[in-house]
Design an enzyme around this catalytic site. Sequence first.
Site, PDB file in Angstrom:
ATOM      1  N   LYS A  78      62.936   6.357  35.156  1.00  0.00           N
ATOM      2  CA  LYS A  78      64.287   6.292  34.597  1.00  0.00           C
ATOM      3  C   LYS A  78      64.371   5.077  33.694  1.00  0.00           C
ATOM      4  CE  LYS A  78      68.249   8.555  35.308  1.00  0.00           C
ATOM      5  NZ  LYS A  78      68.434   9.913  35.840  1.00  0.00           N
ATOM      6  N   GLY A 183      82.461  15.352  32.674  1.00  0.00           N
ATOM      7  CA  GLY A 183      81.620  15.129  31.495  1.00  0.00           C
ATOM      8  C   GLY A 183      80.712  16.313  31.275  1.00  0.00           C
ATOM      9  N   VAL A 185      78.135  17.486  32.888  1.00  0.00           N
ATOM     10  CA  VAL A 185      77.838  18.346  34.048  1.00  0.00           C
ATOM     11  C   VAL A 185      79.128  18.907  34.659  1.00  0.00           C
ATOM     12  CG1 VAL A 185      76.821  18.448  36.364  1.00  0.00           C
ATOM     13  CG2 VAL A 185      75.673  17.163  34.550  1.00  0.00           C
TER      14      VAL A 185
END
Length: 350
Positions: A78, A183, A185
């Site tokens: 990440k 948002g 998702v």
Amino acid sequence: MYDLIQNWDGENVIVRYDRLTGAWIFIAVHSTILGPATGGTRMKPYPNQDEALLDALRLSRGMTYKFAVPGISRGGGKAVVSIPEDMKAVARAALLKRFGGLVQQLGGLFYTGPDVGTSAEDMDIISESGAPYVFCRTKEAGGGGSPGPYTALGVFTAIQVACEHYFGDASLNNRRILVQGVGSVGGNLIKHLLSAGAEIYFNDVDEERIHYYREDLGLKYVPGDMLYSTDCDVYAPCALGGVLSEQTIPQLNCSIVAGGANNQFALPEDAESLSERGILYAPDYVVNVGGAMALPGIEAEGWTPQQAQENVIKSVRYALGRIFTMAREIGITTDEAALRIAKEHLRRDS
Ligand code: PHE
């Protein structure tokens, strides 16, 4: 900062200070056992750089498990780009380009895609200097586009599977579902929930989004201070992590937690308290695998969008079914069951 890295179980952390903007970049490579580390780029301001680093470390571990559960040949990584509060668009684009250069220098150790604070358009910019290690460019630029719709499809599937397990009925007709964060998702999840006939409650912090979902779509808005105690069937966290904690778990008034946010537990032991309250938890990295499965599938394996959707539905359904059964049969939390499956896959391939 040294302690955070020392107490983490991952492989590498790459750190860069971007002098021109004052941003810090942390790329955490948690595991390359199953394949090249892959994970989104999160870009937002943090209260301090320890928080930013910690987010990268924890999120990258989540990515390892996310790929390991369905047995995808990718490792966990990440990137966190910790930016100043008031960054201008031009400075931001230049920063993204320099970040792409760093990804390029890593030569395939780390592949990236969007996450909180970055979009498919941003991936276009990053890939100018970071190709071919960048997923989810816009369709106009030859990529597969935003991962949000695929992640949302997986979350929707997870909610159905959880309802089937908990209520003995997968139908979401009239089920009361609380979506936190509308948002990329959460917003796409709401489309599925609406067509399934669910009764939707939502929360967000963005005024424009609140306006759209409350006034234009007519959904029920729940303010932040009433969020956790809202009486509902399913609570779907689709914003930031850390929402299941010592403070929030006692307040919860839901039967199921199944949402797209990464790292939903503030502390590992919170999984136990949630389960003691009799709330069924669908593990975050199992629920939200959709984007991370679909886009590399489309862009690197040649899946059609249709195949990607089918694969997301199938694997979320299979993995969650296995986890719920395993947790019930051996009397462990669903979080622990997911972890066991992930670790078993990581061991087998090492
Ligand atoms: N950042 C998203 C996640 O956490 C999606 C993603 C990751 C998309 C990696 C593509 C590649 O799953």
